[in-house]
Design an enzyme around this catalytic site. Structure first.
Site, PDB file in Angstrom:
ATOM      1  N   ASN A 100       2.080  -5.072  -3.185  1.00 20.03           N
ATOM      2  CA  ASN A 100       0.701  -5.464  -2.875  1.00 20.03           C
ATOM      3  C   ASN A 100      -0.131  -4.223  -2.549  1.00 20.03           C
ATOM      4  OD1 ASN A 100      -1.163  -7.695  -2.200  1.00 20.03           O
ATOM      5  ND2 ASN A 100      -0.975  -7.030  -0.066  1.00 20.03           N
ATOM      6  N   ASP A 160     -12.058 -10.381  -0.280  1.00 19.65           N
ATOM      7  CA  ASP A 160     -13.273 -10.568   0.507  1.00 19.65           C
ATOM      8  C   ASP A 160     -14.341  -9.679  -0.109  1.00 19.65           C
ATOM      9  OD1 ASP A 160     -12.405  -8.091   1.641  1.00 19.65           O
ATOM     10  OD2 ASP A 160     -11.818  -9.035   3.524  1.00 19.65           O
ATOM     11  N   HIS A 202     -10.332  -6.167  -1.706  1.00 20.67           N
ATOM     12  CA  HIS A 202     -11.352  -6.038  -0.651  1.00 20.67           C
ATOM     13  C   HIS A 202     -12.524  -5.307  -1.303  1.00 20.67           C
ATOM     14  CE1 HIS A 202      -8.621  -7.421   2.426  1.00 20.67           C
ATOM     15  NE2 HIS A 202      -7.710  -6.573   1.985  1.00 20.67           N
ATOM     16  N   GLU A 237       0.804  -1.238   0.000  1.00 21.93           N
ATOM     17  CA  GLU A 237       0.000   0.000   0.000  1.00 21.93           C
ATOM     18  C   GLU A 237       0.833   1.282   0.000  1.00 21.93           C
ATOM     19  OE1 GLU A 237      -2.695  -0.432   3.313  1.00 21.93           O
ATOM     20  OE2 GLU A 237      -3.673  -2.197   2.434  1.00 21.93           O
ATOM     21  N   GLU A 242      -6.019 -10.906  -1.224  1.00 23.74           N
ATOM     22  CA  GLU A 242      -6.807 -10.641  -0.006  1.00 23.74           C
ATOM     23  C   GLU A 242      -8.299 -10.511  -0.314  1.00 23.74           C
ATOM     24  OE1 GLU A 242      -5.217  -7.390   2.344  1.00 23.74           O
ATOM     25  OE2 GLU A 242      -3.146  -7.928   1.878  1.00 23.74           O
TER      26      GLU A 242
HETATM   27  C1  XIL Z   1      -5.810  -6.252   8.615  1.00 21.93           C
HETATM   28  C2  XIL Z   1      -6.136  -7.391   9.564  1.00 21.93           C
HETATM   29  O1  XIL Z   1      -7.053  -8.249   8.938  1.00 21.93           O
HETATM   30  C3  XIL Z   1      -6.715  -6.851  10.841  1.00 21.93           C
HETATM   31  O2  XIL Z   1      -6.894  -7.903  11.790  1.00 21.93           O
HETATM   32  C4  XIL Z   1      -5.798  -5.787  11.422  1.00 21.93           C
HETATM   33  O3  XIL Z   1      -6.395  -5.204  12.549  1.00 21.93           O
HETATM   34  C5  XIL Z   1      -5.504  -4.712  10.387  1.00 21.93           C
HETATM   35  O4  XIL Z   1      -4.967  -5.308   9.216  1.00 21.93           O
HETATM   36  N1  XIL Z   1      -4.728  -4.847   3.829  1.00 21.93           N
HETATM   37  C6  XIL Z   1      -3.700  -5.637   4.287  1.00 21.93           C
HETATM   38  C7  XIL Z   1      -3.877  -6.451   5.502  1.00 21.93           C
HETATM   39  O5  XIL Z   1      -2.675  -5.740   3.600  1.00 21.93           O
HETATM   40  O6  XIL Z   1      -2.677  -6.618   6.217  1.00 21.93           O
HETATM   41  C8  XIL Z   1      -4.933  -5.870   6.414  1.00 21.93           C
HETATM   42  O7  XIL Z   1      -5.141  -6.784   7.487  1.00 21.93           O
HETATM   43  C9  XIL Z   1      -6.206  -5.624   5.644  1.00 21.93           C
HETATM   44  C10 XIL Z   1      -5.963  -4.637   4.531  1.00 21.93           C
END
Ligand code: XIL
Length: 369
Positions: A208, A277, A244, A168, A275
């Site tokens: 990422n 969802d 996400h 990020e 990731e």
């Molecule tokens: C998130 C976790 O799922 C949470 O438990 C934590 O509090 C914060 O981080 N992008 C990412 C992940 O790369 O590392 C993040 O994970 C979600 C967004």
């Protein structure tokens, strides 16, 4: 009948011997996979299917651990390899919990994605509250990257074949302000890749980010950053598309995702869905905090969309979700009013998204992809 219903019936018949939807383990109630496990479907076509794994419930054992191992041939530690748990102080590393997660992966023949070496979040106070000089912060970052990558290469050889090296670094279309950007300067990104490569020259190194699965201004900004790294000869191997997404507004079309994957292929890079969802707004339509069947069907389509794009792309062989059960998900905490984002519900009952994913992974397995 779904395995959870079978489990429930067994629990009643057998006098509740150790039955617990989320907690204690019981060989007697070990649920059957509703189809061939996703990991079997995926491995037939050389795609890894994985999920972010949270250390607490994983190490407790129980249904969380057994379903994770049954369904997936890959995991990403959700939090345990971030700076806060790994770096109690400037002079020390604590690998104890992360090592147990990697050991679980070894026991269950799962690939681990290292996550993440450089990020602006989940940093310890000793790091963020101090006013570092550029040189000293560079030394801290170099030590961190090399020590962590070396530790895993030496302790669990080849278990972590991929690292999310930088996470990020783009916000909107520009470099995100962060301790790294402000103190070291924009070259921290290239340096982190270089240091990771020096520590493990076989590992595949990824950038990422979120909001970059399809085509958008941010996606273009990340593409430009990555293309620049490739042109400079920085050792980068791929780009992680976090994904996400929401049921509404909808995620990028499959065509846009495929086009985006293709432009990285043209640069000689891999991509991964890292990731995924698909969060659902709850408490709408009088559904009393439960997702409606329309929302679940919509969600299923979106899971299949990302899986189809990855399975079809020559440079995508890693498909991961950010968790797998609604019982353990970051979404309700991070996005007020949203939830139900994953492929199993809170009782480990597979949702329509599970079936859609199994179809997407299974269908293409026969056609030689
Ligand atoms: C998130 C976790 O799922 C949470 O438990 C934590 O509090 C914060 O981080 N992008 C990412 C992940 O790369 O590392 C993040 O994970 C979600 C967004």
């Amino acid at each position: 009948m779904r395995y959870a219903s079978v489990t429930l019936v067994l629990c009643v018949l057998l006098g509740l011997l150790g039955c617990d939807s989320g907690g204690s383990s019981s060989e007697m109630t070990e649920p059957e996979s509703p189809t061939d496990p996703l990991r079997d479907l995926a491995s037939q076509q050389s795609v890894r299917v994985g999920a972010a794994a949270r250390a607490g419930p994983l190490l407790d054992g129980g249904q969380y651990a057994s379903v994770l191992a049954r369904e997936f041939n890959a995991l990403t530690p959700e939090n345990t390899m971030k700076w806060t748990p790994l770096r109690p102080s400037a002079d020390s590393f604590d690998f104890s919990v992360a090592d147990q997660v990697v050991a679980f992966a070894e026991e269950n023949d799962m690939d681990v994605r290292g996550h993440t070496l450089v990020w602006h979040r989940q940093l310890p106070n000793w790091l963020t509250s101090h006013d570092w000089s550029r040189d000293s912060l560079m030394t801290i970052l170099e030590t961190h990257v090399k020590t962590v990558v070396n530790h895993y290469e030496e302790t669990y050889p080849n278990r972590i074949a991929r690292w999310d090296v930088v996470n990020e670094a783009i916000s909107g279309t520009s470099r995100r302000p962060s301790i790294w950007q402000e103190t070291i300067g924009p070259e921290y990104v290239a340096l982190a890749f270089q240091w990771a490569h020096e520590a493990d020259s076989d590992a595949k190194l990824y950038y990422n980010d979120y909001g970059i699965a399809g085509t958008s201004d941010k996606s273009d900004a990340v593409y430009d950053l990555v293309r620049g790294l490739v042109e400079e000869g920085v050792p980068i191997d791929g780009v992680g598309l976090q994904a996400h997404v929401l049921t509404y507004p909808p995620p990028p079309t499959e065509e846009a995702i495929v086009r985006n994957m293709q432009r990285y292929e043209d640069l000689g890079l891999d991509v991964a869905i890292t990731e995924l969802d698909v969060r659902v707004p709850l408490n709408t339509d009088g559904e009393d905090g439960r997702p409606s069947s329309e929302q679940l069907d919509q969600q299923a389509d979106y899971y299949a969309r990302f899986a189809n794009a990855c399975v079809g792309a020559p440079n995508c062989s890693d498909f991961r979700m950010w968790g797998f059960t609604d019982a353990v998900s970051w979404i309700p905490n991070a996005y007020d009013g949203y939830g139900a984002a994953l492929i199993f519900d809170e009782t480990y009952e597979p949702k329509p998204a599970y079936d859609a994913l199994a179809r997407a992974l299974g269908e293409s397995s026969g056609d030689g992809n």
